[in-house]
Design an enzyme around this catalytic site. Structure first.
Site, PDB file in Angstrom:
ATOM      1  N   LEU A 147       0.865  -1.179   0.000  1.00 20.36           N
ATOM      2  CA  LEU A 147       0.000   0.000   0.000  1.00 20.36           C
ATOM      3  C   LEU A 147       0.900   1.227   0.000  1.00 20.36           C
ATOM      4  CD1 LEU A 147      -2.869  -0.552   2.637  1.00 20.36           C
ATOM      5  CD2 LEU A 147      -3.055  -0.630   0.149  1.00 20.36           C
ATOM      6  N   ASP A 148       0.448   2.303  -0.630  1.00 17.66           N
ATOM      7  CA  ASP A 148       1.187   3.552  -0.555  1.00 17.66           C
ATOM      8  C   ASP A 148       1.254   4.015   0.903  1.00 17.66           C
ATOM      9  OD1 ASP A 148       1.276   3.471  -3.296  1.00 17.66           O
ATOM     10  OD2 ASP A 148      -0.402   4.866  -3.567  1.00 17.66           O
ATOM     11  N   ARG A 149       2.264   4.790   1.199  1.00 19.37           N
ATOM     12  CA  ARG A 149       2.489   5.223   2.584  1.00 19.37           C
ATOM     13  C   ARG A 149       1.274   5.941   3.167  1.00 19.37           C
ATOM     14  NH1 ARG A 149       7.771   8.703   4.636  1.00 19.37           N
ATOM     15  NH2 ARG A 149       7.180   8.838   6.837  1.00 19.37           N
TER      16      ARG A 149
END
Length: 341
Positions: A147-149
């Site tokens: 997942l993106d940060r």
């Protein structure tokens, strides 16, 4: 000097490349030296010569020659001891994220702002925190997707190598269902649709761009979307289903159709757009639900994550209620209008 060792491949290690097996068991052994040991026949698999790329099977026996002081020195040099307090803090933090857990898998609710893997300047990330769950064999739980940060929500973690292989296979064969919730600018028309483009990374912009088919590094990306609720013509609560799994796919796709995700500092591309009062300027994207065959071969994993605090604040401000959502809307085969309970 140490003696010759004979190690039996476990069921959890079946299917690994021999060089990766050595890296897991002997992290201080350099690749060049391993190649020499294989080339001269000092390392053998079931008594036969093998190559670094050989796939090992359960029950096979690996012959390891004396590796001596060099390995011990490398092991010591590569070791990065962590304090008991740091390990305990990481373990507690992950336990607080836990949505589901069994002997094969953990499903975590990743908070916004926590990176999944390490990078430049990052001291704390989920992959590193998972070391707190390393077992007596030295095996650490494995991430099977990303997942993106700044994206909140569901992250799947395999507790064994075999579980990681099965879950990765399910993702590769698209035998899984991922559902995201987002708050976007405006109201997409039609209210339900399919976005199909080619995406490639722009090093200049440090983001993904829509490109023509056949371009350098162009990858086909497909997403489904559905407008569930709206606030006048200003904002929409949409569900998003990535059919493919490209980097930043949902963020790039919503921006491409003119309805970028609120708080997206890379892809929000509407000039002079003002954020409504009371809404935090943070990415409004939640990995809401995952449905995937259980790696044991029995049943499915079906887990949903709650709205993170900054998105819950927005939902409350707009009068949206997460409990109004009908999970049947998550069926990508459904072409009918959104339904409420």
């Amino acid at each position: 000097m140490s003696a010759i060792e004979q190690k039996t491949v476990t069921a959890d290690e079946a299917g690994m490349r021999l060089d990766r097996w050595f890296k897991a068991h002997y992290p201080g052994l350099g690749f060049g030296r391993l190649q020499k040991l294989l080339r001269t026949g000092q390392v053998r698999l079931d008594g036969k010569r093998a190559e670094s790329s050989t796939r090992i099977a359960k029950g096979q026996v690996v012959r390891i020659p004396p590796l001596g002081v060099e390995l011990q020195a490398n092991d010591q040099r590569n070791a990065r001891p962590r304090s008991t307090k740091l390990i305990d803090d990481d373990r507690q933090a992950i336990e607080e994220m836990m949505l589901f857990e069994d002997a094969h898998v953990m499903v975590l609710n990743k908070p916004a702002g926590l990176a999944v893997q390490g990078g430049s300047g990052l001291k704390r990330h989920l992959d590193g925190m998972l070391e707190a769950f390393t077992d007596q064999k030295g095996d650490k739980p494995r991430l099977v997707h990303r997942l993106d940060r700044e994206t909140s929500g569901i992250i799947l973690v395999a507790r064994t190598r075999k579980a990681a292989q099965e879950l990765t296979k399910a993702f590769r064969h698209r035998n899984t269902q991922k559902v995201y919730w987002a708050m976007v600018a405006g109201v997409p028309k039609p209210r339900q649709g399919r976005i199909s483009t080619f995406l490639a990374r722009s090093e200049e912009l440090e983001a993904m761009q829509v490109v023509r088919q056949g371009g350098d590094d162009a990858q086909h990306a497909v997403s489904l979307y559905n407008v569930f609720e709206q606030s006048a013509q200003k904002l929409s609560w949409v569900t998003l289903k990535p059919v493919t799994g490209r980097t930043h796919q949902l963020r790039a796709h919503t921006a491409h159709i003119g309805h970028p995700i609120i708080g997206d500092d890379k892809y929000f591309n509407i000039e002079n757009w003002e954020l409504p009062g009371g809404i935090q300027n943070r990415l409004h994207l939640l990995a809401r639900r995952i449905v995937i065959p259980h790696p044991s071969g029995h049943g499915v994993i079906d887990v949903s994550a709650p709205l993170p605090p900054h998105m819950q604040q927005t939902w409350n401000l707009l009068g949206f209620n997460a409990s109004d959502y009908d999970p049947e809307n998550d069926d990508p085969q459904d072409e009918g209008p959104p339904r409420k309970r």
